[in-house]
Scaffold this motif. Structure first.
Motif, PDB file in Angstrom:
ATOM      1  N   THR A 110     -17.628   1.422 -26.023  1.00 16.45           N
ATOM      2  CA  THR A 110     -17.077   0.792 -24.821  1.00 16.45           C
ATOM      3  C   THR A 110     -16.976   1.779 -23.658  1.00 16.45           C
ATOM      4  O   THR A 110     -17.694   1.684 -22.672  1.00 16.45           O
ATOM      5  CB  THR A 110     -15.703   0.166 -25.113  1.00 16.45           C
ATOM      6  N   GLY A 111     -16.080   2.757 -23.763  1.00 19.66           N
ATOM      7  CA  GLY A 111     -15.838   3.662 -22.652  1.00 19.66           C
ATOM      8  C   GLY A 111     -16.792   4.824 -22.555  1.00 19.66           C
ATOM      9  O   GLY A 111     -16.839   5.514 -21.540  1.00 19.66           O
ATOM     10  N   ASN A 112     -17.561   5.080 -23.626  1.00 23.72           N
ATOM     11  CA  ASN A 112     -18.491   6.211 -23.701  1.00 23.72           C
ATOM     12  C   ASN A 112     -17.767   7.543 -23.545  1.00 23.72           C
ATOM     13  O   ASN A 112     -18.278   8.481 -22.938  1.00 23.72           O
ATOM     14  CB  ASN A 112     -19.594   6.079 -22.647  1.00 23.72           C
TER      15      ASN A 112
ATOM     16  N   GLY B  27     -21.876   3.378 -22.333  1.00 20.89           N
ATOM     17  CA  GLY B  27     -20.765   2.489 -22.647  1.00 20.89           C
ATOM     18  C   GLY B  27     -20.871   1.146 -21.973  1.00 20.89           C
ATOM     19  O   GLY B  27     -21.314   1.047 -20.826  1.00 20.89           O
ATOM     20  N   THR B  28     -20.446   0.092 -22.685  1.00 19.64           N
ATOM     21  CA  THR B  28     -20.458  -1.247 -22.121  1.00 19.64           C
ATOM     22  C   THR B  28     -19.395  -1.418 -21.041  1.00 19.64           C
ATOM     23  O   THR B  28     -19.501  -2.308 -20.197  1.00 19.64           O
ATOM     24  CB  THR B  28     -20.249  -2.299 -23.221  1.00 19.64           C
ATOM     25  N   GLY B  29     -18.365  -0.574 -21.077  1.00 22.48           N
ATOM     26  CA  GLY B  29     -17.327  -0.554 -20.050  1.00 22.48           C
ATOM     27  C   GLY B  29     -17.010   0.892 -19.741  1.00 22.48           C
ATOM     28  O   GLY B  29     -15.854   1.316 -19.784  1.00 22.48           O
ATOM     29  N   ALA B  30     -18.042   1.651 -19.449  1.00 25.18           N
ATOM     30  CA  ALA B  30     -17.965   3.112 -19.395  1.00 25.18           C
ATOM     31  C   ALA B  30     -16.996   3.625 -18.346  1.00 25.18           C
ATOM     32  O   ALA B  30     -16.872   3.079 -17.251  1.00 25.18           O
ATOM     33  CB  ALA B  30     -19.344   3.692 -19.133  1.00 25.18           C
ATOM     34  N   MET B  31     -16.331   4.699 -18.701  1.00 25.82           N
ATOM     35  CA  MET B  31     -15.510   5.458 -17.759  1.00 25.82           C
ATOM     36  C   MET B  31     -16.437   6.492 -17.107  1.00 25.82           C
ATOM     37  O   MET B  31     -16.427   7.675 -17.434  1.00 25.82           O
ATOM     38  CB  MET B  31     -14.332   6.083 -18.485  1.00 25.82           C
TER      39      MET B  31
ATOM     40  N   ALA C 191     -22.770   4.378 -17.743  1.00 23.56           N
ATOM     41  CA  ALA C 191     -22.736   2.945 -18.029  1.00 23.56           C
ATOM     42  C   ALA C 191     -24.036   2.488 -18.672  1.00 23.56           C
ATOM     43  O   ALA C 191     -25.131   2.947 -18.314  1.00 23.56           O
ATOM     44  CB  ALA C 191     -22.497   2.164 -16.743  1.00 23.56           C
TER      45      ALA C 191
ATOM     46  N   THR D 291     -27.080   0.068 -19.205  1.00 18.26           N
ATOM     47  CA  THR D 291     -27.869  -0.830 -18.348  1.00 18.26           C
ATOM     48  C   THR D 291     -29.022  -1.406 -19.165  1.00 18.26           C
ATOM     49  O   THR D 291     -29.408  -0.840 -20.194  1.00 18.26           O
ATOM     50  CB  THR D 291     -28.462  -0.080 -17.143  1.00 18.26           C
TER      51      THR D 291
ATOM     52  N   HIS E   5     -20.446  -4.657 -29.928  1.00 13.03           N
ATOM     53  CA  HIS E   5     -21.330  -3.889 -29.046  1.00 13.03           C
ATOM     54  C   HIS E   5     -22.790  -4.265 -29.285  1.00 13.03           C
ATOM     55  O   HIS E   5     -23.581  -4.339 -28.338  1.00 13.03           O
ATOM     56  CB  HIS E   5     -21.140  -2.384 -29.261  1.00 13.03           C
TER      57      HIS E   5
ATOM     58  N   LEU F  55     -23.447  -7.311 -27.356  1.00 14.41           N
ATOM     59  CA  LEU F  55     -23.526  -7.050 -25.917  1.00 14.41           C
ATOM     60  C   LEU F  55     -24.855  -6.405 -25.540  1.00 14.41           C
ATOM     61  O   LEU F  55     -25.429  -6.714 -24.489  1.00 14.41           O
ATOM     62  CB  LEU F  55     -22.362  -6.153 -25.486  1.00 14.41           C
TER      63      LEU F  55
END
Length: 203
Positions: free
Chosen positions: A21-23, A53-57, A84, A86, A103, A106
């Motif tokens: 998610t956040g990587n 990440g699918t919702g990367a910080m 992120a 892509t 994941h 996704l």
């Protein structure tokens, strides 16, 4: 079976992508550990392992508790920066390893063709655990990774499916230290089988 990465361009290497998610915890842990093992097998950079990440910080370094466990296992996160996911990144991979089944879904939504070369890390470890090397071993890294992906995908549906608990790597972000320990243990228990399967046939 290539996702359009370097093997499709006639280069002997391969690209592996790890996703969470956040990587900043799970996927960089998977990335750096697997990269180090494949560098030992094929030589530095022949198989490129990156994460997203699918919702990367985006722009953040690896989360400190995860970083400490990665370094304790003998690996480095030097230079790591979260990015992120892509469709282009997914399309360029030859193999995608996700932290969870969610994941994986996704990734497939983002690039439907990727479903055939996307597995959770622990799912792939299970699928290759008793897969004979002669079923997929090939010459260069690109051929070898593609052959492994095809062989592993062919085993889906032929084995009892894993439960989510057995297929997923737990998300430790902002949780207690014991959850980070569990995350590390789950990755490290799957790593030897995955690294051995992806490694050189004569390694």
């Amino acid at each position: 079976m290539s996702g359009g990465g370097p093997t499709g361009a006639g280069v002997a290497g391969a690209r592996v992508l790890t996703v969470c998610t956040g990587n900043i915890c799970r996927s960089p842990f998977m990335e750096r550990a697997l990269q180090a093992e494949l560098d030992r097998s094929w030589g530095p950079g022949v198989v490129e392992v990156r994460s997203a990440g699918t919702g990367a910080m985006v722009g953040e370094p690896m989360n400190p508790p995860a970083l400490r466990l990665l370094e304790a296992a003998g690996y480095s996160a030097d230079g790591f920066v979260a990015r992120a996911l892509t469709p282009e990144i997914v399309a360029s991979a030859d193999l995608v390893l996700t932290a969870t089944r969610r994941h994986r879904g996704l990734v497939a939504q983002m690039h439907p063709r990727a479903l055939r070369y996307t597995f959770t890390l622990r799912e792939l470890a299970d699928l290759v655990s008793d897969l004979p090397r002669e079923a997929y071993a090939a010459g260069d890294a690109g051929e070898h990774v593609r052959a492994l992906v095809q062989a592993a995908a062919g085993r889906r549906g032929l084995r009892p499916p894993l439960s989510d608990e057995d297929a997923d790597v737990v998300d430790p972000y902002r949780r207690e230290a014991v959850v980070f320990d569990t995350m590390s243990a789950q990755v490290m228990s799957a790593l030897p089988q995955v690294a051995a399967a992806l490694g050189r046939a004569d390694g």
